[in-house]
Design a protein around this motif. Structure first.
Motif, short mmCIF file in Angstrom:
data_model
loop_
_atom_site.label_atom_id
_atom_site.label_comp_id
_atom_site.label_asym_id
_atom_site.label_seq_id
_atom_site.Cartn_x
_atom_site.Cartn_y
_atom_site.Cartn_z
N GLY A 1 41.57 41.64 44.83
CA GLY A 1 40.29 42.30 44.75
C GLY A 1 39.55 41.91 43.48
O GLY A 1 39.49 40.74 43.13
N MET A 2 39.03 42.91 42.76
CA MET A 2 38.29 42.65 41.53
C MET A 2 38.69 43.68 40.49
O MET A 2 38.53 44.88 40.69
N ALA A 3 39.23 43.20 39.38
CA ALA A 3 39.56 44.10 38.28
C ALA A 3 38.26 44.58 37.63
O ALA A 3 37.24 43.88 37.64
N GLY A 4 38.31 45.77 37.09
CA GLY A 4 37.12 46.32 36.43
C GLY A 4 37.47 47.54 35.61
O GLY A 4 38.58 48.08 35.69
N HIS A 5 36.54 48.00 34.81
CA HIS A 5 36.76 49.14 33.93
C HIS A 5 36.91 50.41 34.75
O HIS A 5 36.08 50.73 35.60
N ALA A 6 37.96 51.16 34.47
CA ALA A 6 38.24 52.38 35.23
C ALA A 6 37.19 53.46 35.03
O ALA A 6 37.05 54.35 35.88
N GLY A 7 36.43 53.36 33.95
CA GLY A 7 35.45 54.41 33.67
C GLY A 7 34.03 54.07 34.04
O GLY A 7 33.17 54.96 34.08
N THR A 8 33.77 52.80 34.35
CA THR A 8 32.37 52.40 34.53
C THR A 8 32.02 51.88 35.93
O THR A 8 30.84 51.80 36.27
N VAL A 9 33.03 51.51 36.73
CA VAL A 9 32.74 50.98 38.07
C VAL A 9 32.76 52.13 39.07
O VAL A 9 33.80 52.78 39.25
N PRO A 10 31.64 52.43 39.74
CA PRO A 10 31.60 53.53 40.71
C PRO A 10 32.59 53.31 41.84
O PRO A 10 32.90 52.18 42.21
N MET A 11 33.07 54.39 42.40
CA MET A 11 34.09 54.30 43.44
C MET A 11 33.62 53.49 44.64
O MET A 11 34.39 52.71 45.22
N HIS A 12 32.35 53.64 45.04
CA HIS A 12 31.88 52.96 46.24
C HIS A 12 31.66 51.46 46.03
O HIS A 12 31.41 50.73 46.99
N LEU A 13 31.73 51.01 44.77
CA LEU A 13 31.54 49.59 44.47
C LEU A 13 32.84 48.89 44.10
O LEU A 13 32.83 47.72 43.71
N ARG A 14 33.93 49.58 44.22
CA ARG A 14 35.21 49.00 43.80
C ARG A 14 35.84 48.14 44.91
O ARG A 14 35.65 48.38 46.10
N HIS A 15 36.62 47.15 44.45
CA HIS A 15 37.45 46.31 45.32
C HIS A 15 38.87 46.42 44.78
O HIS A 15 39.41 45.49 44.19
N ASP A 16 39.47 47.59 45.00
CA ASP A 16 40.75 47.97 44.41
C ASP A 16 41.90 47.42 45.24
O ASP A 16 42.16 47.88 46.37
N ALA A 17 42.61 46.44 44.69
CA ALA A 17 43.70 45.81 45.43
C ALA A 17 44.86 46.77 45.67
O ALA A 17 45.52 46.72 46.72
N LEU A 18 45.10 47.68 44.73
CA LEU A 18 46.22 48.61 44.89
C LEU A 18 45.93 49.64 45.97
O LEU A 18 46.84 50.01 46.73
N SER A 19 44.70 50.09 46.07
CA SER A 19 44.35 51.03 47.14
C SER A 19 44.55 50.37 48.50
O SER A 19 45.05 51.00 49.45
N ALA A 20 44.19 49.09 48.61
CA ALA A 20 44.40 48.36 49.86
C ALA A 20 45.89 48.24 50.16
O ALA A 20 46.34 48.47 51.29
N ALA A 21 46.67 47.89 49.13
CA ALA A 21 48.12 47.76 49.32
C ALA A 21 48.75 49.08 49.70
O ALA A 21 49.63 49.15 50.57
N ALA A 22 48.29 50.17 49.07
CA ALA A 22 48.85 51.49 49.37
C ALA A 22 48.57 51.88 50.82
O ALA A 22 49.45 52.43 51.52
N GLU A 23 47.37 51.57 51.29
CA GLU A 23 47.04 51.88 52.68
C GLU A 23 47.91 51.07 53.63
O GLU A 23 48.36 51.56 54.67
#
Length: 420
Positions: free
Chosen positions: A231-253
């Motif tokens: 996905g795309m790494a990014g700052h945990a405090g500044t990237v809005p949830m709807h704009l994230r490409h979180d590889a771990l969330s995909a893997a968890a699903e």
């Protein structure tokens, strides 16, 4: 004296020796306070040395091949019918129990010892194979030992490296073998009559039914993969949830999808046992996740359908989350049915020992998977407490080991390859 004519309890002394030898092998490890024994290590060299002594005391000649397989041979009475192979493996997982693998080697040695002590030879020769690598702990590719024995070793494996950056080629040389001569260690299949392996059940069936041993009907098909979600790494405090490409969330699903697909298919299992998250910081959105996938079923077509379904789910998850997915096949083994002829003889030996016959499949892989490329295979399971394996809590009783030795020695008397 034929084994069936021996007084009751004759196998008890051999069973006690097996338990003591399992304790001795269990103390040979690369790590203090836990059992870890990988291929081509000083611990494996020490294990081979002591097992070689036990083989020789049972009347066998012994050789070690280039990968580190230890092979003892008990000659026939001169009939020249061929060779039956007994055995299992001496390597372990990390923080292992004492019986997964070594029990099969030790019961095989004890059964040959019983023949030797009775000054008895059979129409066929017996080889006891103590395979150097079944678990694949060091190089993450299992069955290295039996693959060399069977002639199916991929030379590309020699470039694999362990956690310390040591290649398999280097490790073999350090162990005293010649990595360029592995192909010469292929066992001639024209002389082989079969392969029989004793192993702890690694499941709860025999304990639930109060049986010491069971005859294996088949070894399940197995596929292993490495998956990478990018996905795309990014700052945990500044990237809005709807704009994230979180590889771990995909893997968890996807991990939950593995559980769902496996539960929906009777007899199937699916496991994700390893996961690496990058960059791995608490305040950074995971940009990449690599994890394992292990799926198994007794039926090859069912397993293939499961894998197809999981690939489709992975692609759906990736598309919905805006991440990429990459699959890498690490290992694929078809289901291996055990030989009907050898299994019938094992079953007859179980009955002669005084127990009902229970046929059951193996969900775990064994060296028999690879040995089936050479010859017909059979397996005998031994009850283990709680069905626990790959764990220091592995436990068998001396009485059940005694039963296994009796079954194997009777099996050796029952098989009559001269009429095949």
């Amino acid at each position: 004296m034929a084994h069936d004519e021996r007084p009751g309890g004759w196998a008890a002394v051999y069973a006690q020796a097996v338990m003591e030898r399992a304790d001795a092998l269990g103390a040979i490890s690369e790590e203090p306070d836990l059992l870890t024994r990988r291929v081509a290590t000083p611990a494996m060299k020490q294990a081979n040395s002591i097992v070689e002594e036990w083989m020789r005391s049972a009347g066998m000649s012994v050789r070690q091949d280039n990968i580190g397989n230890l092979i003892g041979r008990y000659e026939d009475m001169g009939a020249g019918v061929g060779t039956l192979v007994l055995g299992s493996h001496l390597d372990s997982v990390r923080d292992a129990g004492k019986y997964d693998g070594p029990l099969g080697v030790l019961v095989a040695i004890a059964s040959v010892q019983a023949l030797h002590d009775a000054n008895k030879r059979l129409p066929y020769a017996i080889e006891v194979a103590a395979f150097a690598d079944e678990e694949g702990l060091r190089y993450h590719t299992s069955y290295l030992g039996s693959r060399v024995f069977a002639g199916s070793f991929d030379p590309g494996y020699l470039d694999l490296t362990d956690a310390d950056g040591i290649s398999l080629k280097e490790a073999i040389r350090e162990f005293g073998g010649d990595p360029d001569a592995l192909h010469k260690d292929r066992r001639d299949p024209t002389d082989l009559l079969g392969y029989c392996e004793v192993h702890i059940e690694q499941g709860p069936v025999l304990e639930a039914e109060d049986l010491p041993v069971g005859v294996v009907s088949a070894i399940a098909a197995q596929n292993r993969f490495n998956l990478t979600f990018s996905g795309m790494a990014g700052h945990a405090g500044t990237v809005p949830m709807h704009l994230r490409h979180d590889a771990l969330s995909a893997a968890a699903e996807f991990v939950l999808a593995v559980e769902e697909v496996a539960k929906a298919e009777t007899g199937a299992v699916g496991t994700v046992g390893q996961m690496a998250v990058q960059p791995g910081a608490s305040n950074v959105i995971p940009g990449s996740v690599t994890h394992s996938l292990d799926v198994r079923h007794q039926d090859n077509a069912t397993l293939e359908a499961m894998v197809k379904a999981l690939r489709e789910r992975a692609e759906q998850i990736s598309a919905s989350r805006g991440v990429a997915i990459d699959w890498e096949l690490m290992q694929s083994n078809n289901s291996v049915p055990c030989s009907p002829d050898l299994s019938r003889k094992l079953a007859e030996a179980v009955e002669l020992t005084g127990y009902p016959v229970r046929y059951l499949p193996s969900g775990a892989g064994h060296d028999g998977v690879i040995m089936s490329q050479l010859t017909q295979v059979a397996m005998l399971f031994v009850r283990c407490k709680g069905g626990i394996s790959h764990n220091p809590a592995e436990s068998v009783t001396v009485e059940d080991v005694e039963a296994a030795i009796e079954v194997v020695t009777r099996f050796l008397d029952l098989v009559n390859f001269s009429n095949n």
